[in-house]
Enzyme design. Sequence first.
Site, PDB file in Angstrom:
ATOM      1  N   GLY A 140       0.837  -1.207   0.000  1.00  0.00           N
ATOM      2  CA  GLY A 140       0.000   0.000   0.000  1.00  0.00           C
ATOM      3  C   GLY A 140       0.869   1.252   0.000  1.00  0.00           C
ATOM      4  N   TRP A 181       2.358   1.630  -3.440  1.00  0.00           N
ATOM      5  CA  TRP A 181       1.361   2.103  -4.400  1.00  0.00           C
ATOM      6  C   TRP A 181       1.404   3.632  -4.506  1.00  0.00           C
ATOM      7  CZ3 TRP A 181      -2.774   5.437  -3.738  1.00  0.00           C
ATOM      8  CH2 TRP A 181      -3.692   5.506  -4.787  1.00  0.00           C
ATOM      9  N   HIS A 182       1.719   4.301  -3.371  1.00  0.00           N
ATOM     10  CA  HIS A 182       1.703   5.763  -3.378  1.00  0.00           C
ATOM     11  C   HIS A 182       2.855   6.350  -4.190  1.00  0.00           C
ATOM     12  CE1 HIS A 182      -1.180   5.207  -0.121  1.00  0.00           C
ATOM     13  NE2 HIS A 182      -1.544   6.454  -0.324  1.00  0.00           N
ATOM     14  N   GLY A 183       3.977   5.675  -4.242  1.00  0.00           N
ATOM     15  CA  GLY A 183       5.077   6.254  -4.988  1.00  0.00           C
ATOM     16  C   GLY A 183       6.275   5.325  -5.043  1.00  0.00           C
ATOM     17  N   PHE A 225       0.366  10.196  -7.828  1.00  0.00           N
ATOM     18  CA  PHE A 225       0.323   8.771  -7.499  1.00  0.00           C
ATOM     19  C   PHE A 225      -0.468   8.010  -8.562  1.00  0.00           C
ATOM     20  CE2 PHE A 225       0.335  10.617  -3.026  1.00  0.00           C
ATOM     21  CZ  PHE A 225       1.701  10.780  -3.066  1.00  0.00           C
TER      22      PHE A 225
END
Length: 488
Positions: free
Chosen positions: A321, A324-326, A488
Amino acid sequence: MVFNSYTFVLFFVLLLVLHNLPFSWKVKKINLLIASYLFYALWNPPFILLLWLSTVVDYFMARQIAVTEEKLMRKLWLTVSLLLNLGMLSYFKYGGFLLENFTALLNSMGIAYQAAKPDIILPVGISFYTFVTLSYTIDVYRRKFAPEPSFLNFALFVTYFPHLVAGPIVRPEDLIPQFKTPRKATSEQMVWGLFLLTLGLFLKVVIADGWMSEPADFIFGLPFPVNPLDAWSAVLAFSAQIFCDFGGYSTCAIGVSLCLGFTLPENFRYPYAAIGFSDFWRRWHITLSTWLRDYLYIPLGGNRSGSFRTYVNLMITMLLGGLWHGASWNFVIWGGLHGIFLCIERLFRSWSRKSAPMVAEGVIIQATLIPVRSKNLSNFLLALITFLLVNITWVFFRSPDFGSAMRMLLCMFGVITQGPKMLSTPDMLKVALVTIGLLSFHWSMRDKSVKSLFTSLPWWFSGTAWAVMLILIILTQKSTSSFIYFQF
């Protein structure tokens, strides 16, 4: 195109007019589809091809999965969809990151290698629409529902502009059924939708961009230590900025969609009133946390295979998770910290349940040294502790690299004390007032809704508040800066 621009205002007014003209429902949906492509194409027109590719492949793969009985072939069609979607996401978002780490690994082994810097542009919103299309194909594979027969409905589900670039991450059951019958906003939906659009813009333009971005960007951008008060002010400013920026975007998206007669799922529920990290993830970016739960945590085994495996699954989910943001180790650390806090909370709750016989219905039946406090006070203290820990994790989320994050933490906790004072007193007071206001509002509203508050107030008070927000938006609007989550 961004919601906080005059271009969008013109685009939205024209779209509302078209949507309310006496065209057939099919023509109105085509209008929405063209408008969605136009909304996206204003960033970088060639990336429309990626959207088309993802839409066409997933539409046909889902149909193949649905009509195929043989398990191996069903898995093959699903694999094609996963490879395409995750392959595009990996190349555009993580290509540079993987190459950088591969180079560092070879160098650490004594192998001299220097790769050319990749020239990869990240398509806006690719993480969001990839998850949207993946959920559709996976749910068809699970036989949760039949594939959508109408290509127009499916294409509109993928590209519907309010959710396209930064969520909420919709599921097929959220949106596709709404495209099957003609929809037009009622007068109540139109008023409420416009109010939400105003509220979202107020959060973004006035609080996030106008008041909080400057102190946060200034301190986080410095290459040297600062004094502890400046460090805490910067982190608290970013904490307010990211909520108002991302929460503002989601509120705008829900409001815009409601004006067109469509309902999008809730994405935020006063997260800074959370009592613990599991509560935080029930309130922050709800559509992402439920997506990770349903398509990653539960398929990994969830909590069905014993305590140790549950903690492992929690950590894997939160690490991915974070990623996923960066494409950065800072985001992995951010996700890992949330995973560790979730594991500690789960351990504590397990221990608390075993200790439950100590207290029954408020009567101490066995001697304890722990003082008994009122539930409201205890919950409020827990919310403050959660907020403090969330702020510590934001340091990794906001800092440009690991070294900067560690320097900021050392400044915050007084390990480095020689840093100069950089923020002015008015800036620090502004951050303090916004933080107190935000926490107070979240705590007082944690079990309520903005709509119930809005309708319970006298009309003249609601109207005045609405007018004040509009005036402040016009006065504060300086530029059409992008929303933080667009990256993102």
